[in-house]
Enzyme design. Structure first.
Site, PDB file in Angstrom:
ATOM      1  CD  GLU A   1      -1.875  -2.349   1.264  1.00  0.00           C
ATOM      2  OE1 GLU A   1      -0.800  -2.649   1.817  1.00  0.00           O
ATOM      3  OE2 GLU A   1      -2.709  -3.197   0.873  1.00  0.00           O
TER       4      GLU A   1
ATOM      5  CG  HIS B   1     -12.101  -7.258   4.893  1.00  0.00           C
ATOM      6  ND1 HIS B   1     -11.542  -8.065   5.832  1.00  0.00           N
ATOM      7  CD2 HIS B   1     -11.359  -7.409   3.769  1.00  0.00           C
ATOM      8  CE1 HIS B   1     -10.502  -8.714   5.305  1.00  0.00           C
ATOM      9  NE2 HIS B   1     -10.360  -8.327   4.057  1.00  0.00           N
TER      10      HIS B   1
END
Lengths: 326, 351
Positions: free
Chosen positions: A60, A129
């Protein structure tokens, strides 16, 4: 006019901007061959080739850093962070590099990047999530944060983000991807960053919200209308910079204000909005500014726990009714 | 430098005694050697002056002297094009001084001092601290104190060069300490996948502030990491200008012509502490004097004189002129106005 879903709007905005400007490209995990885990980049690799819809390793920080470096060379990258929950790895890149480059180069080097962050709960995703972590970045000067709630705004705000010369975090709600459809023009339009939208005008009480909670607030408002309570629902659309003009105007009209979001209450954007309302609308307020938000816990997995965690239509309805009666 | 096999005949030729009829070609052409020396000496003199200015209380904030490790910044910058990108760390004064080599886009010397005096004439107009130089016209990013974050940014510049088919190179500098950051891995891994035009320069000065390299990594051959990423890693004596010249020329040419990235570990040493507030008492005096013996600038000057490229008188004259230049730049920088305090509110967002 044809009706499209929220996710179609996101794909369409990217495709149109990539056609319009060859400097626009997409990078992220699984965005290329697979078209994204949510299919938000479906077809883009076929149409624009390998490098303009680039599959990256699971990195990321590199995704955002690479986007930043390419932007410094004149590109307009769209970086997808697969789940907003994973954005922590890119924190330095977002807050220390991208957000500060224009400032620390004395305004000589803009960083036109868009960071797409699928976020939010009610998808059975659990604590890694499902988070609604938009407030993390609302505290950082140099960034812009947008949170579209409808397909129309999703398309218009994404186009505006891509054309903006600053780093823009674009929080797209996963639950909304395929659950809502509305007419969206198939031609070129943008929704300006920094403008809230009064989606339902009302006289008695103002609700400020965004994302999935905007839709739940609308449902609660419809229920309250049956009881003669006329709620104004304002879709914030942008959290940084906040459209205080629209917020103040609404509160001055109704005298009562409520903020609804699905992130934990403590340190959430609701606190910022509530205190700004108190500062600017004190003389107009007829009751406390109420925050309806999640408890200060991680997002639990069990479906019944998650339903209790997220503000429900019923809870918003009850809180609004109580505020109306104050 | 790539290991070279030397043929018997070649070895015999090289071993010819001095003054033999056929003169050996110099490792660095004389014209380039003279110019390279100018930037090495200029960087040394500027840095020593900055140390003095700081001790005199003329610089607020801090300074991170790179005295002793000039070769590892000046030499790569010597080969950079105006449009090449650099993500510097905090000890890359030599890059700012050298990159562009006097082209209209290169950073004027006065800017070194405008920045440390935080004048309104510095690029960031007082927004960032002294020694956070940045020069957008030469595509050198202003240093970010979060070490390693410049490496992915440089990787992104390299990606854009490849996407556009440009013969440009992106550079990232890092110390052996900063090489422990996750960003080092994420970026160095990425550039290997796409064989990007990228050179990562690890300046190993053995001490990350007070932490020795032996507490930083289990393998002080940091350039070995390149093997894991699928490209070439080279470890050199960063205090040997000739070796730096040959290695950087090779790696930069390679990157510019589609040969992909190189990781170069330069062993070197900072004579001063990490910063002006660090007395560096974690090091022994004998270690410091050992490295001072290996002074890259003095070694190169001996080479210049020994090979008849410059005379000692020419070098002395040059040092004198450089210092005149430096004092003129200091005076010019000082004469500029300070920024208006309220201007810090501007330029947070681009239009």
């Amino acid at each position: 006019m044809r009706k499209i879903t929220y996710i179609d709007a996101i794909i369409e905005a990217q495709r149109e901007e990539m056609q319009r400007d060859e400097n626009v490209f997409v990078l992220g995990e699984d965005v290329g061959l697979y078209g994204g885990v949510f299919k938000a980049t479906k077809g883009l690799m076929d149409e624009f080739g390998f490098y303009r819809c680039l599959d990256t390793p699971i990195s990321e920080s590199a995704i955002v850093g690479i986007a930043t470096g390419a932007a410094l060379m004149g590109m307009r990258p769209i970086a997808e962070i697969q789940f907003a929950d994973f954005i922590g790895g890119a924190h330095d890149q977002i807050c220390q590099q991208a957000a500060k480059i224009y400032y620390r180069t004395g305004g000589t080097w803009p960083v036109p990047i868009t960071i797409r962050c699928p976020y939010g709960g009610d998808v059975g995703g659990g604590m890694y999530h499902s988070q609604s972590n938009e407030a993390w970045y609302c505290h950082v000067a140099g960034l812009k944060v947008v949170v579209p709630s409808t397909p129309y705004d999703a398309k218009g705000l994404l186009k505006a983000a891509i054309r903006d010369n600053n780093p823009v975090l674009y929080f797209e709600h996963k639950k909304l991807y395929r659950t809502i459809k509305e007419p969206v023009p198939d031609d070129d339009f943008v929704v300006p960053i920094g403008k809230a939208d009064v989606k339902k005008p009302g006289r008695h009480l103002s609700i400020f919200s965004f994302g999935l909670m905007f839709h739940r607030s609308m449902q609660a408002a419809m229920k309250l209308r049956e009881e003669g309570i006329d709620v104004e629902v304002v879709d914030l659309r942008t959290l940084l910079p906040l459209d205080m003009e629209t917020i103040v105007e609404s509160v001055k009209k109704t005298g009562k204000a409520m903020v609804v979001h699905e992130a934990p209450k403590y340190g959430g954007i609701g606190g910022e909005i509530a205190s700004a309302i108190v500062e600017e609308c004190w003389d107009y307020l007829d009751g406390p500014v109420v925050r309806v938000a999640a408890p200060d816990t991680p997002v639990p997995f069990h479906p019944k726990m998650e339903q209790l965690y997220l503000p429900s239509v019923e809870r918003i309805y009850q809180e609004a009714k109580q505020l109306f009666e104050y | 430098m790539k290991p070279k096999t030397v043929s018997k005949g070649q070895a015999a030729k090289n071993s010819k005694p001095r003054g033999a009829t056929r003169k050996r070609a110099l490792e660095i052409p004389p014209e380039e050697a003279r110019e390279l020396h100018y930037y090495l000496r200029l960087t040394r003199e500027v840095d020593e002056r900055l140390v003095k200015l700081h001790r005199q209380g003329q610089i607020g904030g801090n300074h991170y002297p790179a005295v002793g490790q000039e070769a590892t910044t000046v030499v790569p910058a010597f080969f950079m094009e105006d449009d090449d990108f650099v993500g510097p760390s905090h000890r890359e004064l030599g890059v700012f001084i050298t990159k562009g080599r006097g082209s209209p886009r290169s950073m004027p010397l006065v800017q070194v001092f405008a920045q440390v005096f935080t004048k309104s004439t510095s690029q960031d107009e007082g927004r960032n601290g002294p020694s956070h130089w940045g020069w957008t016209p030469e595509r050198i990013l202003e240093h970010c104190s979060n070490l390693g974050t410049q490496i992915p940014v440089a990787a992104g510049a390299a990606l854009s060069f490849k996407m556009r088919g440009l013969p440009l190179v992106a550079f990232a500098f890092i110390g052996e300490g900063g090489a422990s950051k996750g960003d080092f891995h994420e970026a160095c891994n990425f550039v290997g996948i796409h064989k990007l035009p990228f050179v990562i320069i690890i300046q190993n000065n053995f001490w990350a502030e007070s932490v020795h390299i032996s507490l930083q990594t289990g393998n002080d051959n940091l350039s070995d990491r390149a093997i894991g990423y699928g490209y070439e890693g080279i470890r050199i004596d960063g205090n040997d200008v000739i070796q730096c010249y040959q290695t950087f020329k090779y790696a930069i040419d390679k990157a510019r012509t589609g040969g992909g990235p190189t990781m170069i570990q330069c062993d070197t040493y900072r004579w001063y502490g990490h910063s002006m507030v660090d007395p560096a008492n974690y090091r022994t005096g004998s270690e410091v004097s050992y490295w001072k013996e290996l002074d890259p600038v003095a070694r190169f000057e001996r080479w210049l004189v020994d090979n008849g490229v410059m005379t000692q008188e020419e070098i002395d004259q040059r040092v004198k002129e450089i210092n005149e230049q430096i004092f003129a730049a200091i005076d010019e920088a000082k004469s500029a106005p300070d920024p208006e305090p309220e201007t810090f509110l501007d330029k947070v967002y681009a239009d």
